[in-house]
Enzyme design. Sequence first.
Site, mmCIF file in Angstrom:
data_model
loop_
_atom_site.group_PDB
_atom_site.id
_atom_site.type_symbol
_atom_site.label_atom_id
_atom_site.label_comp_id
_atom_site.label_asym_id
_atom_site.label_seq_id
_atom_site.Cartn_x
_atom_site.Cartn_y
_atom_site.Cartn_z
ATOM 1 C CG HIS A 1 -0.350 0.450 2.542
ATOM 2 N ND1 HIS A 1 0.182 -0.586 3.214
ATOM 3 C CD2 HIS A 1 -0.126 1.505 3.163
ATOM 4 C CE1 HIS A 1 0.633 -0.043 4.576
ATOM 5 N NE2 HIS A 1 0.321 1.288 4.431
ATOM 6 C CG ASP B 1 0.106 -4.159 2.910
ATOM 7 O OD1 ASP B 1 0.725 -3.571 1.977
ATOM 8 O OD2 ASP B 1 0.259 -3.351 3.784
ATOM 9 C CB SER C 1 2.864 2.079 6.233
ATOM 10 O OG SER C 1 1.751 2.313 7.069
#
Length: 461
Positions: free
Chosen positions: A233, A286, A380
Amino acid sequence: MYGEVSSPQYPLPYPADLLEQWDLEVPLGYRIQLTFNHLDIEPSPNCCYDSLMVVSDKKVLGKFCGQNSTDSYHPSNKTILSPGNRLQLVFLTDDSNPMSHLGFTAVYQAAAVDCGIPELPDLIELTVQNSLTTYLEQISLKCSSEYYILSGNGHFICDANSNWVSESGQKFSEDLPKCIPVCGINTEVTVGGRVFGGKQALLGQIPWQLLHKSSPRGGASLISDYWALTAAHVVDGFKTTTMSWLGGMIDSQAKNIVTMETEKIIIHPKYKTVGKNGEQTSYDNDIALIKMSARVPLGPNLRPVCLPKKTDGPVMEDMMGTVSGFGGYSDKSLRSKNLLYGHVQEYSLVECESKGKLVTDNMFCAGDDGQGIDSCKGDSGGPLFLPTLEQVSAEQPFRIVGIVSWGPPECGHKSFKGYYTKIQNYLDWIRETMANNCTRGDMSPLGPLIMLVKVSCTKKF
């Protein structure tokens, strides 16, 4: 060690209808150096009428005819060097010699086999410069940088055919060693700290940590000198864009930062992409690989982390791990100027709140026991690795086990944990993707193939 070979009756014209063969041999460890002093053989296309062939181990090194050095099939005074210690000369004539050609005379002598310095792969050098390279001499190889380790055979011997061969008997070109980055090692420093609500890491402590500073802000982990792992992402919508990643620093505003640009961004094929501004509802699969456009300059502050081992038990093997990043570190600060880290433990999925989002076996959750240590927005794509920084040892290098993926908006909340991509589920995909997208320098070129074609012709009378 030396001698002379001439066609029958030389210097008188050679007879018709001949098939003569000379077998030349010098001692093992030498090659034969053959030089023609004179060659006068009836010329013809492809030397179809009369010819002299020079053969080594059933391979034709040359097929000659003609009267002078301007003929395309005349060797002139060039020297022929045999691959080994044997040569055959085959003199073949048809049933006529209408112009009374004289034939040939040549001299040969033994020349010591010299394998020369081989063309070394990238990052490899000789352990001893100016090494001897003649028959039965040996060379040893090493990596030119302390941040790499030699993989494959590092010792070769010069054989009688001028080939460097390994201890297993394979030629150098068939058994090329490689230098692969040493993974999972940092500088030996210890300090306490946290990501959310924590303290700054020291330079060289987490040398695999990378940062994408601009939007989207996120992290990645260097896993080789070309490749990095991140969350899908973070790079979703940027596959056709050149992204700039920063490394080798703990201060995102420092001057000595290493900048790396992407050549390829490969998102896992089962990840549901939504683009740059899309709202993601599922973080399954992911994970993404980033290939840099140039070899990353490894050093004490920039080096890769090891990939994990597969385990049937808890991902973190009932150990504390370390999560790091430049993301939020307090309720009011959404990003950190400095690299922060903290220690977390794994929890079973039933103990973790998902806020209604899909949780799969490709994820695990981790956090602390109410101390407010957590990954947060801006972290992230960054690493969760084992062991903790205080447990470092040469026998137990650092291994990345998780990628910061998603979690509830309240970072460091006692009841909620962060979710991480379980890297062990993707080891085959990672290795296959890297192998299928290797750099030109990683590929072993195929040697030339020599094909001998028999040509026939008709004599004109």
